[in-house]
Design a protein around this motif. Structure first.
Motif, PDB file in Angstrom:
ATOM      1  N   ILE A  11     -11.629 -26.405  -9.450  1.00 28.38           N
ATOM      2  CA  ILE A  11     -12.164 -25.482 -10.455  1.00 28.38           C
ATOM      3  C   ILE A  11     -12.398 -24.139  -9.791  1.00 28.38           C
ATOM      4  CG2 ILE A  11     -13.974 -25.040 -12.147  1.00 28.38           C
ATOM      5  CD1 ILE A  11     -14.691 -27.968 -12.104  1.00 28.38           C
ATOM      6  N   VAL A  12     -11.828 -23.083 -10.372  1.00 30.62           N
ATOM      7  CA  VAL A  12     -12.066 -21.724  -9.896  1.00 30.62           C
ATOM      8  C   VAL A  12     -12.607 -20.895 -11.055  1.00 30.62           C
ATOM      9  CG1 VAL A  12     -10.293 -21.825  -8.106  1.00 30.62           C
ATOM     10  CG2 VAL A  12      -9.695 -20.985 -10.386  1.00 30.62           C
ATOM     11  N   GLY A  13     -13.239 -19.788 -10.705  1.00 28.68           N
ATOM     12  CA  GLY A  13     -13.799 -18.901 -11.724  1.00 28.68           C
ATOM     13  C   GLY A  13     -14.711 -17.898 -11.071  1.00 28.68           C
ATOM     14  N   PRO A  14     -15.106 -16.876 -11.796  1.00 30.46           N
ATOM     15  CA  PRO A  14     -15.977 -15.852 -11.213  1.00 30.46           C
ATOM     16  C   PRO A  14     -17.366 -16.394 -10.901  1.00 30.46           C
ATOM     17  CG  PRO A  14     -15.715 -15.498 -13.572  1.00 30.46           C
ATOM     18  CD  PRO A  14     -14.752 -16.580 -13.197  1.00 30.46           C
ATOM     19  N   THR A  15     -18.093 -15.663 -10.088  1.00 36.08           N
ATOM     20  CA  THR A  15     -19.453 -16.040  -9.717  1.00 36.08           C
ATOM     21  C   THR A  15     -20.315 -16.247 -10.956  1.00 36.08           C
ATOM     22  OG1 THR A  15     -19.312 -14.840  -7.639  1.00 36.08           O
ATOM     23  CG2 THR A  15     -21.524 -15.269  -8.499  1.00 36.08           C
ATOM     24  N   GLY A  16     -21.084 -17.341 -10.966  1.00 35.38           N
ATOM     25  CA  GLY A  16     -22.025 -17.585 -12.051  1.00 35.38           C
ATOM     26  C   GLY A  16     -21.423 -18.090 -13.340  1.00 35.38           C
ATOM     27  N   VAL A  72      -5.224 -26.786 -10.952  1.00 34.56           N
ATOM     28  CA  VAL A  72      -6.262 -25.768 -10.838  1.00 34.56           C
ATOM     29  C   VAL A  72      -6.673 -25.372 -12.251  1.00 34.56           C
ATOM     30  CG1 VAL A  72      -6.813 -23.416 -10.124  1.00 34.56           C
ATOM     31  CG2 VAL A  72      -5.450 -24.873  -8.634  1.00 34.56           C
ATOM     32  N   VAL A  73      -7.967 -25.504 -12.545  1.00 36.15           N
ATOM     33  CA  VAL A  73      -8.467 -25.069 -13.839  1.00 36.15           C
ATOM     34  C   VAL A  73      -9.330 -23.823 -13.636  1.00 36.15           C
ATOM     35  CG1 VAL A  73      -8.375 -27.369 -14.865  1.00 36.15           C
ATOM     36  CG2 VAL A  73     -10.470 -26.608 -13.771  1.00 36.15           C
ATOM     37  N   ILE A  74      -9.261 -22.913 -14.605  1.00 34.57           N
ATOM     38  CA  ILE A  74      -9.983 -21.648 -14.541  1.00 34.57           C
ATOM     39  C   ILE A  74     -11.099 -21.650 -15.568  1.00 34.57           C
ATOM     40  CG2 ILE A  74      -9.835 -19.147 -14.838  1.00 34.57           C
ATOM     41  CD1 ILE A  74      -6.928 -19.271 -14.104  1.00 34.57           C
ATOM     42  N   MET A  75     -12.295 -21.246 -15.117  1.00 36.79           N
ATOM     43  CA  MET A  75     -13.394 -21.036 -16.046  1.00 36.79           C
ATOM     44  C   MET A  75     -13.544 -19.550 -16.327  1.00 36.79           C
ATOM     45  SD  MET A  75     -16.404 -23.773 -15.160  1.00 36.79           S
ATOM     46  CE  MET A  75     -17.209 -23.388 -16.727  1.00 36.79           C
ATOM     47  N   SER A  76     -13.900 -19.232 -17.550  1.00 38.12           N
ATOM     48  CA  SER A  76     -14.085 -17.844 -17.949  1.00 38.12           C
ATOM     49  C   SER A  76     -15.403 -17.308 -17.423  1.00 38.12           C
ATOM     50  CB  SER A  76     -14.065 -17.733 -19.474  1.00 38.12           C
ATOM     51  OG  SER A  76     -15.185 -18.407 -20.028  1.00 38.12           O
ATOM     52  N   ALA A  77     -15.556 -16.003 -17.496  1.00 37.35           N
ATOM     53  CA  ALA A  77     -16.824 -15.377 -17.124  1.00 37.35           C
ATOM     54  C   ALA A  77     -17.915 -15.839 -18.086  1.00 37.35           C
ATOM     55  CB  ALA A  77     -16.691 -13.858 -17.167  1.00 37.35           C
ATOM     56  N   GLY A  78     -19.130 -15.982 -17.560  1.00 36.93           N
ATOM     57  CA  GLY A  78     -20.273 -16.347 -18.393  1.00 36.93           C
ATOM     58  C   GLY A  78     -20.912 -15.120 -18.993  1.00 36.93           C
ATOM     59  N   PRO A  79     -21.891 -15.273 -19.870  1.00 32.69           N
ATOM     60  CA  PRO A  79     -22.391 -16.573 -20.361  1.00 32.69           C
ATOM     61  C   PRO A  79     -21.409 -17.228 -21.323  1.00 32.69           C
ATOM     62  CG  PRO A  79     -23.466 -14.774 -21.518  1.00 32.69           C
ATOM     63  CD  PRO A  79     -22.610 -14.140 -20.468  1.00 32.69           C
ATOM     64  N   GLU A  80     -21.749 -18.449 -21.745  1.00 36.21           N
ATOM     65  CA  GLU A  80     -20.889 -19.244 -22.621  1.00 36.21           C
ATOM     66  C   GLU A  80     -19.502 -19.382 -22.030  1.00 36.21           C
ATOM     67  OE1 GLU A  80     -21.562 -19.094 -26.941  1.00 36.21           O
ATOM     68  OE2 GLU A  80     -22.666 -17.225 -26.559  1.00 36.21           O
ATOM     69  N   LEU A  85      -7.153 -15.223 -13.664  1.00 32.03           N
ATOM     70  CA  LEU A  85      -8.469 -15.259 -13.028  1.00 32.03           C
ATOM     71  C   LEU A  85      -9.017 -13.855 -12.792  1.00 32.03           C
ATOM     72  CD1 LEU A  85     -10.773 -16.770 -11.608  1.00 32.03           C
ATOM     73  CD2 LEU A  85      -9.327 -16.878  -9.558  1.00 32.03           C
ATOM     74  N   LYS A  86      -8.158 -12.929 -12.412  1.00 30.88           N
ATOM     75  CA  LYS A  86      -8.587 -11.560 -12.099  1.00 30.88           C
ATOM     76  C   LYS A  86      -9.336 -10.928 -13.261  1.00 30.88           C
ATOM     77  CE  LYS A  86      -6.773  -7.042 -10.689  1.00 30.88           C
ATOM     78  NZ  LYS A  86      -5.534  -6.278 -10.352  1.00 30.88           N
ATOM     79  N   ALA A  87      -8.839 -11.157 -14.474  1.00 33.18           N
ATOM     80  CA  ALA A  87      -9.480 -10.570 -15.653  1.00 33.18           C
ATOM     81  C   ALA A  87     -10.914 -11.068 -15.804  1.00 33.18           C
ATOM     82  CB  ALA A  87      -8.668 -10.900 -16.902  1.00 33.18           C
ATOM     83  N   GLU A  88     -11.144 -12.346 -15.500  1.00 35.22           N
ATOM     84  CA  GLU A  88     -12.494 -12.903 -15.623  1.00 35.22           C
ATOM     85  C   GLU A  88     -13.406 -12.387 -14.509  1.00 35.22           C
ATOM     86  OE1 GLU A  88     -13.226 -14.595 -18.357  1.00 35.22           O
ATOM     87  OE2 GLU A  88     -11.118 -14.191 -18.853  1.00 35.22           O
ATOM     88  N   VAL A  89     -12.850 -12.223 -13.310  1.00 32.84           N
ATOM     89  CA  VAL A  89     -13.631 -11.669 -12.202  1.00 32.84           C
ATOM     90  C   VAL A  89     -14.063 -10.248 -12.512  1.00 32.84           C
ATOM     91  CG1 VAL A  89     -13.534 -10.973  -9.771  1.00 32.84           C
ATOM     92  CG2 VAL A  89     -12.552 -13.176 -10.479  1.00 32.84           C
ATOM     93  N   ILE A  90     -13.168  -9.469 -13.101  1.00 31.65           N
ATOM     94  CA  ILE A  90     -13.488  -8.078 -13.453  1.00 31.65           C
ATOM     95  C   ILE A  90     -14.561  -8.036 -14.537  1.00 31.65           C
ATOM     96  CG2 ILE A  90     -12.561  -5.994 -14.554  1.00 31.65           C
ATOM     97  CD1 ILE A  90      -9.939  -6.543 -13.053  1.00 31.65           C
ATOM     98  N   LYS A  91     -14.498  -8.944 -15.501  1.00 33.16           N
ATOM     99  CA  LYS A  91     -15.537  -9.009 -16.531  1.00 33.16           C
ATOM    100  C   LYS A  91     -16.913  -9.227 -15.898  1.00 33.16           C
ATOM    101  CE  LYS A  91     -12.661 -11.002 -20.217  1.00 33.16           C
ATOM    102  NZ  LYS A  91     -12.441 -12.244 -21.025  1.00 33.16           N
ATOM    103  N   THR A  92     -16.986 -10.147 -14.948  1.00 38.20           N
ATOM    104  CA  THR A  92     -18.249 -10.434 -14.282  1.00 38.20           C
ATOM    105  C   THR A  92     -18.727  -9.213 -13.492  1.00 38.20           C
ATOM    106  OG1 THR A  92     -17.711 -12.778 -14.127  1.00 38.20           O
ATOM    107  CG2 THR A  92     -19.407 -11.966 -12.639  1.00 38.20           C
ATOM    108  N   TYR A  93     -17.812  -8.566 -12.798  1.00 34.74           N
ATOM    109  CA  TYR A  93     -18.163  -7.363 -12.026  1.00 34.74           C
ATOM    110  C   TYR A  93     -18.655  -6.258 -12.944  1.00 34.74           C
ATOM    111  CZ  TYR A  93     -17.657  -3.292  -9.011  1.00 34.74           C
ATOM    112  OH  TYR A  93     -17.896  -2.137  -8.312  1.00 34.74           O
ATOM    113  N   ASP A  94     -17.956  -6.030 -14.046  1.00 36.09           N
ATOM    114  CA  ASP A  94     -18.331  -4.956 -14.968  1.00 36.09           C
ATOM    115  C   ASP A  94     -19.688  -5.226 -15.636  1.00 36.09           C
ATOM    116  OD1 ASP A  94     -16.057  -3.551 -14.380  1.00 36.09           O
ATOM    117  OD2 ASP A  94     -14.947  -4.208 -16.156  1.00 36.09           O
ATOM    118  N   SER A  95     -20.047  -6.502 -15.744  1.00 28.29           N
ATOM    119  CA  SER A  95     -21.315  -6.845 -16.378  1.00 28.29           C
ATOM    120  C   SER A  95     -22.510  -6.607 -15.452  1.00 28.29           C
ATOM    121  CB  SER A  95     -21.294  -8.310 -16.816  1.00 28.29           C
ATOM    122  OG  SER A  95     -21.384  -9.168 -15.682  1.00 28.29           O
ATOM    123  N   GLY A  96     -22.237  -6.367 -14.175  1.00 24.94           N
ATOM    124  CA  GLY A  96     -23.295  -6.138 -13.214  1.00 24.94           C
ATOM    125  C   GLY A  96     -23.907  -7.409 -12.641  1.00 24.94           C
TER     126      GLY A  96
END
Length: 274
Positions: free
Chosen positions: A49-54, A216-224, A261-272
């Protein structure tokens, strides 16, 4: 091509069906960590399982371990509902779980002793597992006398001596340097190849995920957060965790998975949140 999620898979070693997880954050407020999502791991399958932090990767792992009860959804282990701790699973955490006042041999042996095994039997089994992970000569060393890679080997022996049918691994090699991570990855694959336990492996390292796993499964940026990508890894086995990264197909898979995956990592980064 990736599927939207693993909802179509049923049975097997681990089946999380329509799992959602909310956390109370004070008063009547809740934080919706994971939206309804599904994931299944077949017997003998290695899933990363991979995905952005949190995003809830470790949260799903804790649900599979029986350490966390989902808000909604169903958890099944080998087709049976999970109602408490998952006693068929061994859990290897990112941080060492070794007792500093015990030797490497004693840290492994105690896993059987607390289950009622005689000392001599537990000690013999512990020595056999230390030999398997290449530490036969280090049984009398204490954790502070071992390198990070050696402590991880002891941790693996500590988990595998119980002969679990499922391995749950949460960033197990995260604290190690890059070279040692690859060595540990190859050791894990060699051990896994013996009896092909079901493995659910959480990592932030996409290269590590591809090198080790069947999917390899990808999780989206949180929440939800939810599972949004599911990629079969069609690389040949047996594998060396370092050498497989030179395979042309490895680079094609990395490019495809990272694009999502990159798109989800950027979402997390942009959210602060990082």
């Amino acid at each position: 091509m990736p599927t939207a999620d693993a909802a179509g898979r049923t049975g097997g070693a681990v089946a999380l069906t329509d799992i959602s997880i909310d956390f109370a954050i004070g008063g009547h407020a809740t934080y919706k960590a994971v939206a309804p999502t599904s994931l299944a791991v077949a017997e003998g399958e290695f899933v990363a399982i991979v995905g952005p932090t949190g995003c809830g990767k470790s949260t799903l792992l804790n649900v599979a371990a029986g350490l966390l009860k989902p808000t909604t959804g169903r958890v099944e282990i080998f087709g049976e509902p999970l109602t408490g701790l998952n006693l068929k699973a061994g859990y290897l955490f990112q941080q060492d779980g070794l007792m500093p006042w015990k030797s490497a041999l004693d840290n492994v042996a105690i896993t059987l002793e607390i289950r009622g095994a005689p000392r001599a039997e537990a000690e013999a089994a512990a020595l056999a597992w230390l030999t398997t992970v290449g530490l036969a000569k280090f049984g009398d060393r204490y954790p502070h006398q071992l390198s990070g890679g050696q402590r991880k080997r002891v941790g693996l022996a500590q988990v595998l001596i119980r002969e679990p049918k499922i391995l749950l691994m949460d960033e197990p090699f995260g604290p190690l340097d890059a070279q040692t991570r690859q060595i540990m990855g190859t050791l894990l694959l060699d051990l896994w190849a013996v009896d092909r336990k079901a493995v659910l492996f959480v990592t932030h390292d996409l290269e590590e995920a591809i090198a080790l796993s069947d999917r390899v499964v990808i999780m989206s940026a949180g929440p939800e957060a939810s599972i949004i990508g599911d990629y079969p890894i069609d690389l040949p086995r047996p594998r060396d965790a370092a050498d497989i990264r030179l395979h042309p197909r490895f680079h094609a898979l990395h490019k495809a998975i990272w694009a999502q995956l990159k798109a989800e990592v950027i979402k997390t980064y942009d959210s602060g949140r990082v």
